[in-house]
Every structure is written in structure tokens, then in C-alpha cells.
Design a protein around this motif. Structure first.
Motif, short mmCIF file in Angstrom:
data_model
loop_
_atom_site.label_atom_id
_atom_site.label_comp_id
_atom_site.label_asym_id
_atom_site.label_seq_id
_atom_site.Cartn_x
_atom_site.Cartn_y
_atom_site.Cartn_z
N CYS A 216 0.86 -1.19 0.00
CA CYS A 216 0.00 0.00 0.00
C CYS A 216 0.90 1.25 0.00
CB CYS A 216 -0.92 -0.02 1.23
SG CYS A 216 -2.09 1.35 1.27
N ARG A 217 1.09 1.82 -1.21
CA ARG A 217 1.95 2.99 -1.35
C ARG A 217 1.57 3.76 -2.60
NH1 ARG A 217 5.53 2.08 -5.44
NH2 ARG A 217 6.18 -0.07 -5.92
N THR A 218 2.17 4.90 -2.76
CA THR A 218 1.93 5.70 -3.96
C THR A 218 2.92 5.26 -5.05
OG1 THR A 218 3.48 7.39 -3.19
CG2 THR A 218 1.16 7.67 -2.58
N ARG A 219 2.72 5.77 -6.25
CA ARG A 219 3.61 5.42 -7.36
C ARG A 219 5.02 5.90 -7.07
NH1 ARG A 219 0.02 7.02 -12.77
NH2 ARG A 219 -1.66 5.48 -12.41
N ASN A 220 5.94 4.96 -7.16
CA ASN A 220 7.36 5.24 -6.93
C ASN A 220 7.61 5.88 -5.56
OD1 ASN A 220 7.99 4.32 -9.59
ND2 ASN A 220 7.40 6.34 -10.38
N ASN A 221 6.65 5.68 -4.62
CA ASN A 221 6.76 6.20 -3.25
C ASN A 221 6.87 7.73 -3.20
OD1 ASN A 221 6.78 3.71 -1.60
ND2 ASN A 221 8.67 3.28 -2.72
N ARG A 222 6.32 8.39 -4.18
CA ARG A 222 6.38 9.85 -4.19
C ARG A 222 5.22 10.42 -3.40
NH1 ARG A 222 6.68 11.30 -10.44
NH2 ARG A 222 4.97 9.77 -10.35
N PRO A 223 5.46 11.37 -2.51
CA PRO A 223 4.37 11.98 -1.73
C PRO A 223 3.36 12.68 -2.63
CG PRO A 223 6.50 12.48 -0.75
CD PRO A 223 6.78 11.86 -2.09
N GLY A 224 2.09 12.44 -2.37
CA GLY A 224 1.03 13.09 -3.13
C GLY A 224 0.72 12.44 -4.46
N ALA A 225 1.46 11.43 -4.86
CA ALA A 225 1.19 10.76 -6.13
C ALA A 225 0.00 9.81 -6.00
CB ALA A 225 2.43 9.99 -6.58
N LYS A 226 -0.47 9.33 -7.14
CA LYS A 226 -1.58 8.39 -7.13
C LYS A 226 -1.16 7.06 -6.50
CE LYS A 226 -3.80 10.18 -11.32
NZ LYS A 226 -4.28 9.83 -12.69
N ILE A 227 -2.16 6.30 -6.05
CA ILE A 227 -1.87 4.99 -5.48
C ILE A 227 -1.31 4.08 -6.56
CG2 ILE A 227 -2.90 2.94 -4.43
CD1 ILE A 227 -2.65 5.23 -2.51
N SER A 228 -0.22 3.41 -6.23
CA SER A 228 0.40 2.48 -7.17
C SER A 228 -0.50 1.27 -7.40
CB SER A 228 1.75 2.03 -6.63
OG SER A 228 2.27 0.95 -7.38
N GLU A 229 -0.33 0.62 -8.53
CA GLU A 229 -1.05 -0.62 -8.79
C GLU A 229 -0.63 -1.71 -7.80
OE1 GLU A 229 -3.60 -1.00 -10.95
OE2 GLU A 229 -3.35 1.17 -11.25
N HIS A 230 0.55 -1.56 -7.20
CA HIS A 230 0.95 -2.47 -6.13
C HIS A 230 -0.03 -2.39 -4.97
CE1 HIS A 230 4.85 -3.99 -7.54
NE2 HIS A 230 5.09 -2.77 -8.04
N GLY A 231 -0.55 -1.19 -4.69
CA GLY A 231 -1.49 -0.99 -3.59
C GLY A 231 -2.85 -1.58 -3.86
N ARG A 232 -3.12 -2.03 -5.05
CA ARG A 232 -4.40 -2.65 -5.40
C ARG A 232 -4.25 -4.15 -5.69
NH1 ARG A 232 -4.47 2.43 -8.18
NH2 ARG A 232 -6.19 3.76 -7.42
N GLY A 233 -3.03 -4.67 -5.52
CA GLY A 233 -2.80 -6.09 -5.77
C GLY A 233 -2.75 -6.44 -7.24
N ARG A 234 -2.41 -5.46 -8.09
CA ARG A 234 -2.41 -5.69 -9.54
C ARG A 234 -1.01 -5.64 -10.15
NH1 ARG A 234 -7.13 -1.21 -10.88
NH2 ARG A 234 -8.79 -2.14 -9.57
N ALA A 235 0.03 -5.65 -9.34
CA ALA A 235 1.39 -5.50 -9.88
C ALA A 235 2.35 -6.47 -9.21
CB ALA A 235 1.87 -4.07 -9.68
N VAL A 236 3.38 -6.84 -9.98
CA VAL A 236 4.46 -7.69 -9.47
C VAL A 236 5.74 -7.25 -10.15
CG1 VAL A 236 3.98 -9.47 -11.21
CG2 VAL A 236 5.24 -10.07 -9.13
N ASP A 237 6.84 -7.21 -9.40
CA ASP A 237 8.14 -6.81 -9.93
C ASP A 237 9.06 -8.04 -9.98
OD1 ASP A 237 7.20 -4.26 -10.04
OD2 ASP A 237 8.29 -3.55 -8.26
N ILE A 238 9.66 -8.27 -11.17
CA ILE A 238 10.56 -9.41 -11.38
C ILE A 238 11.98 -8.89 -11.58
CG2 ILE A 238 11.03 -11.45 -12.77
CD1 ILE A 238 8.33 -11.53 -11.31
N ALA A 239 12.91 -9.36 -10.74
CA ALA A 239 14.29 -8.88 -10.81
C ALA A 239 15.21 -9.84 -11.56
CB ALA A 239 14.85 -8.65 -9.41
N ALA A 240 14.83 -11.11 -11.67
CA ALA A 240 15.71 -12.07 -12.33
C ALA A 240 14.96 -13.34 -12.68
CB ALA A 240 16.91 -12.39 -11.44
#
Length: 305
Positions: A216-240
């Protein structure tokens, strides 16, 4: 006539005059003198055995009436009842009038401290919330169904979250908390993008390194930005992407590599359309070490950088 001839003649005459019974003496045993009492033959009585009862002669019981065999039942956690109790139960079967019928049962008693498993416990397990198994109605997606996640900020939260452990046989190094639409998109990407890009290299794809899912965070953790898709359970980050022979295709270290970079860029491209947003190194400065995948939908189509 000589004396020898006379002796032979007398011996022959004596043998001729002897009775026949005197010549029929047999070496077989002879009955003793006096009256002989012949004992009646007693039939052999059958002897029955059970687990906890010693051989029990039946002739003594046969006079009381018909004999009924009492079965002894066994189950997990049970043992036959003590001998005295079974003896009383057998007496009740053989002589109902003496003990009030079959009020006393010869069934085995439970061992102290043990419980007998019920029929419900032996029923096949059904995958429900909190139990690992097939989720999202797709056997290619394995994980756990979770309870709804409330958002600590306005716009966050997931109504029907799942914790995904593997997709299409590829393990996630750490479970990803997402919704089912995102889980299906991840499965499609692994089937149609990751596996074809790797092929048989290194024995094939073994696992994906997940660095972020629900947060539950904003996009790129920027203050005042919109809620990230991570905060809605719609995103996943793959590093390798980890191969079965131990080699790792790392986004951070291999993106510019002539061999690894080609494969990673092919995977990045194949995700566009399956996911609504695909961001990698060079997109905005926030995704240099991973590929961001989310299922947001835009009127203009997928956004891929």
C-alpha cells in the motif's frame, strides 16, 4: 527194534494225539483274565481362539445352548478390551438370562489419551482459504487464497487476494500477493514469453525472483502521487530469471549483456499486452533493477517502456 527207533515212534504218536488248540499259540498279546469294560469313544471337542481369550473347551458350554461367535473389531487407536470384560460379554451371549442379554458389549475400548479419527477427517481435503493448492480456478497457478486486505490508505486494498507460489511449474522465490487477474497474466507471460525466450538454455526456467507485489503505497513512493497498482494487488516486480543449472539472468547485471540482455529484452517485449503496464531499465529511472508488470488498463492500450 532198537531203543532209538522206539523213542521216535512214541514221539510221533504223542504229536498225533495232541489237540489242535495246543498247536495254535500266537505271540500276540492276550486279554487279561476277567471281565473287560469297553469305554465309549468321546468325540474331540473343538477349541476356538481369539486375540485375547485362551483356548476355551466347548463341551462344557454346549450343554447351555447354542454357541455364538463374538467378533472382535479393530480400528486405529483401539485395542481389544481386557479379558475379564470380554469374558463377561461372552457369558451374556451364551446365557442371556443370567446377565440380562447383550447389554454389555465386547467391543474394544479406546486407549487413554487417543482419539479415533472421524469419517469427516478421512474425507479428501478441499482447497479453501489458508490451504495451499490450486487457486483462481487454474491448475497452473498454485498458492493460497487469502482473506480480503483492507487498505490503510484510501485507494489501497484487495477484495479477493491470493498468495501465488508458482505458475506453470515455475516457482516464485517469494510468494506474490496479487489478485487473480494479475496471477493469470503472470501465468500467460511465463508460458508465452519467459519459457520460449529461454528455451533449453541452462536446462530451462526454474524460478522467478520476485522483489515486490502488494504494497500500500503511492507510485514510486512519491508523496502526493496516485496509489500504485501495487497498492491494489495488480502488480508484481521481477528482478531475475533463474535457470535450472544455477545461472541467473539478472535485470540489473544482464540488461546490457550481449547474451543475457537479448533474452531479458525479449521477455520484456512479450509481456506488453498481456500486462497493461511494462516498465524496465531506462523507462523512468525507477526500474533499473527489475521489470515492473501490472494489469492496469488504458484506453490507448498497453503502456510499455
Amino acid at each position: 527194534m532198537t531203543r532209538a527207533a522206539m523213542a521216535l515212534c512214541l514221539a510221533a504218536f504223542a504229536l498225533a494225539a495232541a489237540p489242535a488248540a495246543a498247536l495254535d499259540r500266537s505271540p500276540r498279546p492276550q486279554p487279561r483274565p476277567g471281565p473287560v469294560e469297553v469305554l465309549p469313544r468321546t468325540p474331540l471337542a473343538p477349541v476356538y481362539y481369539t486375540v485375547t481369550i485362551r483356548p476355551y473347551p466347548r463341551p462344557a458350554l454346549a450343554a447351555r445352548g447354542p454357541i455364538l461367535l463374538v467378533p472382535v473389531y479393530f480400528s486405529a487407536g483401539l485395542r481389544p478390551a481386557p479379558r475379564p470384560r470380554i469374558a463377561r460379554a461372552l457369558a451374556a451371549v451364551i446365557s442371556p438370562a443370567a446377565t440380562g442379554g447383550l447389554a454389555r458389549s465386547p467391543r474394544p475400548v479406546a486407549r487413554p489419551g487417543l482419539r479415533v479419527a472421524s469419517a469427516a477427517a478421512a474425507a479428501p481435503a478441499i482447497v479453501t482459504r489458508g490451504r495451499v493448492g490450486t487457486i483462481c480456478g487454474d491448475p497452473a497457478i498454485r498458492g493460497v487464497a487469502l482473506a480480503p486486505i483492507p487498505g490503510r490508505m484510501n485507494g489501497c486494498g484487495v477484495d479477493n487476494p491470493v498468495r501465488v507460489d508458482a505458475v506453470d511449474g515455475v516457482t516464485l522465490n517469494q510468494p506474490a500477493t496479487i489478485d487473480c487477474r494479475t496471477a493469470r497474466a503472470l501465468r500467460d507471460w511465463v508460458q508465452g514469453g519467459v519459457k520460449p525466450a529461454v528455451g533449453r538454455l541452462g536446462g530451462g526456467v526454474d524460478s522467478l525472483r520476485v522483489v515486490a507485489s502488494y504494497t500500500c503505497r503511492t507510485r514510486n513512493n512519491r508523496p502526493g502521487a496516485k496509489i500504485s497498482e501495487h497498492g491494489r494487488g495488480r502488480a508484481v516486480d521481477i528482478a531475475a530469471v533463474n535457470l535450472k543449472n544455477g545461472i541467473t539472468l539478472s535485470v540489473e547485471d544482464g540488461w546490457d549483456d550481449p547474451v543475457q540482455g537479448k533474452l531479458l529484452r525479449q521477455m520484456h517485449k512479450s509481456a506488453c499486452g498481456t500486462f497493461g503496464t511494462v516498465l524496465g531499465p531506462g523507462s523512468d529511472g525507477y526500474h533499473q533493477d527489475h521489470i515492473h508488470l501490472d494489469t492496469a488498463r488504458y484506453r490507448s492500450g498497453a503502456y510499455c517502456r
